[in-house]
Scaffold this motif. Sequence first.
Motif, PDB file in Angstrom:
ATOM      1  N   ALA A   1       0.830  -1.201   0.000  1.00  0.00           N
ATOM      2  CA  ALA A   1       0.000   0.000   0.000  1.00  0.00           C
ATOM      3  C   ALA A   1       0.867   1.255   0.000  1.00  0.00           C
ATOM      4  N   ALA A   2       0.299   2.361  -0.503  1.00  0.00           N
ATOM      5  CA  ALA A   2       1.061   3.597  -0.652  1.00  0.00           C
ATOM      6  C   ALA A   2       1.568   4.128   0.680  1.00  0.00           C
ATOM      7  N   ASP A   3       0.756   4.047   1.741  1.00  0.00           N
ATOM      8  CA  ASP A   3       1.226   4.571   3.023  1.00  0.00           C
ATOM      9  C   ASP A   3       2.354   3.725   3.600  1.00  0.00           C
TER      10      ASP A   3
ATOM     11  N   ARG B   1      -6.666 -23.333   2.465  1.00  0.00           N
ATOM     12  CA  ARG B   1      -7.347 -23.524   1.181  1.00  0.00           C
ATOM     13  C   ARG B   1      -6.288 -23.602   0.089  1.00  0.00           C
ATOM     14  N   ALA B   2      -6.390 -24.612  -0.778  1.00  0.00           N
ATOM     15  CA  ALA B   2      -5.427 -24.727  -1.874  1.00  0.00           C
ATOM     16  C   ALA B   2      -5.635 -23.591  -2.870  1.00  0.00           C
ATOM     17  N   LEU B   3      -4.559 -22.915  -3.230  1.00  0.00           N
ATOM     18  CA  LEU B   3      -4.646 -21.875  -4.248  1.00  0.00           C
ATOM     19  C   LEU B   3      -5.175 -22.470  -5.552  1.00  0.00           C
ATOM     20  N   GLU B   4      -6.151 -21.812  -6.134  1.00  0.00           N
ATOM     21  CA  GLU B   4      -6.645 -22.249  -7.430  1.00  0.00           C
ATOM     22  C   GLU B   4      -5.664 -21.808  -8.522  1.00  0.00           C
ATOM     23  N   LEU B   5      -5.645 -22.544  -9.596  1.00  0.00           N
ATOM     24  CA  LEU B   5      -4.708 -22.251 -10.683  1.00  0.00           C
ATOM     25  C   LEU B   5      -4.871 -20.818 -11.184  1.00  0.00           C
ATOM     26  N   ARG B   6      -6.105 -20.348 -11.257  1.00  0.00           N
ATOM     27  CA  ARG B   6      -6.357 -18.987 -11.745  1.00  0.00           C
ATOM     28  C   ARG B   6      -5.843 -17.918 -10.779  1.00  0.00           C
ATOM     29  N   GLU B   7      -5.606 -18.286  -9.521  1.00  0.00           N
ATOM     30  CA  GLU B   7      -5.121 -17.314  -8.536  1.00  0.00           C
ATOM     31  C   GLU B   7      -3.610 -17.132  -8.581  1.00  0.00           C
ATOM     32  N   ILE B   8      -2.894 -18.071  -9.147  1.00  0.00           N
ATOM     33  CA  ILE B   8      -1.432 -18.007  -9.112  1.00  0.00           C
ATOM     34  C   ILE B   8      -0.893 -16.781  -9.850  1.00  0.00           C
ATOM     35  N   PRO B   9      -1.412 -16.419 -11.025  1.00  0.00           N
ATOM     36  CA  PRO B   9      -0.936 -15.177 -11.652  1.00  0.00           C
ATOM     37  C   PRO B   9      -1.170 -13.937 -10.787  1.00  0.00           C
ATOM     38  N   VAL B  10      -2.221 -13.969  -9.969  1.00  0.00           N
ATOM     39  CA  VAL B  10      -2.485 -12.847  -9.065  1.00  0.00           C
ATOM     40  C   VAL B  10      -1.371 -12.737  -8.028  1.00  0.00           C
ATOM     41  N   VAL B  11      -0.954 -13.871  -7.463  1.00  0.00           N
ATOM     42  CA  VAL B  11       0.136 -13.869  -6.484  1.00  0.00           C
ATOM     43  C   VAL B  11       1.428 -13.374  -7.126  1.00  0.00           C
ATOM     44  N   ILE B  12       1.708 -13.828  -8.327  1.00  0.00           N
ATOM     45  CA  ILE B  12       2.915 -13.375  -9.034  1.00  0.00           C
ATOM     46  C   ILE B  12       2.889 -11.870  -9.221  1.00  0.00           C
ATOM     47  N   GLU B  13       1.723 -11.343  -9.588  1.00  0.00           N
ATOM     48  CA  GLU B  13       1.596  -9.904  -9.783  1.00  0.00           C
ATOM     49  C   GLU B  13       1.744  -9.149  -8.463  1.00  0.00           C
ATOM     50  N   GLN B  14       1.328  -9.746  -7.365  1.00  0.00           N
ATOM     51  CA  GLN B  14       1.521  -9.120  -6.059  1.00  0.00           C
ATOM     52  C   GLN B  14       3.005  -8.964  -5.748  1.00  0.00           C
ATOM     53  N   TYR B  15       3.792  -9.964  -6.084  1.00  0.00           N
ATOM     54  CA  TYR B  15       5.245  -9.846  -5.901  1.00  0.00           C
ATOM     55  C   TYR B  15       5.823  -8.760  -6.802  1.00  0.00           C
ATOM     56  N   ARG B  16       5.344  -8.692  -8.027  1.00  0.00           N
ATOM     57  CA  ARG B  16       5.848  -7.658  -8.941  1.00  0.00           C
ATOM     58  C   ARG B  16       5.536  -6.258  -8.393  1.00  0.00           C
ATOM     59  N   GLN B  17       4.296  -6.070  -7.926  1.00  0.00           N
ATOM     60  CA  GLN B  17       3.915  -4.770  -7.389  1.00  0.00           C
ATOM     61  C   GLN B  17       4.682  -4.458  -6.109  1.00  0.00           C
ATOM     62  N   ALA B  18       4.893  -5.455  -5.276  1.00  0.00           N
ATOM     63  CA  ALA B  18       5.677  -5.248  -4.056  1.00  0.00           C
ATOM     64  C   ALA B  18       7.106  -4.834  -4.395  1.00  0.00           C
ATOM     65  N   ALA B  19       7.671  -5.455  -5.429  1.00  0.00           N
ATOM     66  CA  ALA B  19       9.014  -5.073  -5.871  1.00  0.00           C
ATOM     67  C   ALA B  19       9.020  -3.631  -6.370  1.00  0.00           C
ATOM     68  N   ARG B  20       7.981  -3.249  -7.083  1.00  0.00           N
ATOM     69  CA  ARG B  20       7.858  -1.854  -7.558  1.00  0.00           C
ATOM     70  C   ARG B  20       7.753  -0.904  -6.370  1.00  0.00           C
ATOM     71  N   ASN B  21       7.001  -1.304  -5.354  1.00  0.00           N
ATOM     72  CA  ASN B  21       6.857  -0.464  -4.165  1.00  0.00           C
ATOM     73  C   ASN B  21       8.181  -0.338  -3.409  1.00  0.00           C
ATOM     74  N   ALA B  22       8.947  -1.424  -3.357  1.00  0.00           N
ATOM     75  CA  ALA B  22      10.252  -1.372  -2.694  1.00  0.00           C
ATOM     76  C   ALA B  22      11.183  -0.402  -3.409  1.00  0.00           C
ATOM     77  N   LEU B  23      11.109  -0.377  -4.715  1.00  0.00           N
ATOM     78  CA  LEU B  23      11.912   0.559  -5.496  1.00  0.00           C
ATOM     79  C   LEU B  23      11.505   1.994  -5.177  1.00  0.00           C
ATOM     80  N   ALA B  24      10.197   2.228  -5.091  1.00  0.00           N
ATOM     81  CA  ALA B  24       9.695   3.567  -4.782  1.00  0.00           C
ATOM     82  C   ALA B  24      10.089   4.000  -3.375  1.00  0.00           C
ATOM     83  N   ALA B  25      10.209   3.048  -2.460  1.00  0.00           N
ATOM     84  CA  ALA B  25      10.585   3.368  -1.084  1.00  0.00           C
ATOM     85  C   ALA B  25      12.077   3.664  -0.930  1.00  0.00           C
ATOM     86  N   GLY B  26      12.869   3.372  -1.957  1.00  0.00           N
ATOM     87  CA  GLY B  26      14.282   3.701  -1.924  1.00  0.00           C
ATOM     88  C   GLY B  26      15.210   2.588  -1.506  1.00  0.00           C
ATOM     89  N   PHE B  27      14.690   1.357  -1.379  1.00  0.00           N
ATOM     90  CA  PHE B  27      15.563   0.238  -1.030  1.00  0.00           C
ATOM     91  C   PHE B  27      16.635   0.052  -2.093  1.00  0.00           C
TER      92      PHE B  27
END
Length: 380
Positions: free
Chosen positions: A82-84, A150-176
Amino acid sequence: MKNVHPYGDSPLFQPLVLGDLRLQNRIVMSPMSRNRARADDLPTALMATYYAQRASAGLIISESAQVSPQGKGYRNSPGIYAADQVAAWKTVVDGVHAAGGVMFLQLWHAGRSSHPDLQPDGGMPVGPSAIRPAVEVFTDAGLKAAPTPRALELREIPVVIEQYRQAARNALAAGFDGVEIHAGNGFLLDQFLRDGANRRQDAYGGSIANRTRLLLEIVSAVGTIWPSHRVGVRVSPAATYGDIVDSDPGALYGHLVRELNRFQLAYLHITEGELLSTRESPGMDFSALREAFDGVVISNNCYGFQDAEEVVRSGAVGMVSFGRPYIANPDLVERFRRGAALSDFDPSTLHDGGARGYTDYPPIDQPHTVSPQIDMADNG
């Protein structure tokens, strides 16, 4: 400070070039969850003080930061979704940089090692398969047994991958300065790797190639945000923390390391043996694993100064990470340099509380409590 001890010329105190970063020494502050974030997963000013106090490490790797609300595994852990949270982490990183340090953020999803009390709308934690781990989870109401996920459904896995991508983008914005992908300690990516937790019959389960697929796809996704020499991966091939095992860890991690070599990562961070216990592991050849990786290896778990110095001097690893000694010794590098005794920590404050047992441990030139039994030993 001047070197006042022959340890001052140890290879642990030599600089290391990590990609385009120049680290001041080979001593790494290992990621350790200290549970000082706010209830809404926001990093705090107290956390900024804590990390800045330890900026003399060659590299600080932050505590685990969940990549999504679903990834939370215990109370008062910080998020990076999240932005905050980005703004709050920026204060932390700015403090470390002002003190001359380098800091990576550890990207984390707890997976099945969680509880509905920690999940959005009280939902069930997720994992590769619906297998209940024999673990307890730290919630606002105390320790509670983790339920069957609950077992992750196959359709949910791309969502998790995208969460990591966005988290990496947020880490870059935070100055890590970079990010570490947490694929150990029984959390989500470790759960997908190990056949004791992963019983899937689709493209993410069964064979070793399938079980490593999610981690490799996340490494690739994070690599669209960060250059590869600013990305590390952490694994714990022999650890059973999180009630997790694999039938053939040598084959699994041998394959994984060969695949990770394609990415030319900043480092591979290996927890050797059983967490907080021993580096001995009859079923795992860590020397072979280190040699198989083409880049810098960070070794972790139960290292003291002398054996850390030996393994770095041998060339087997580039750096060694220390966990629990950093709790009560913010100036651990200088204590090692002088050959000084380490201060003890208060176990009751490890995962709860405010400044006490967190930012109030004094540096070497101020009075401190000596704990001879620690004897420069690392247990994390």
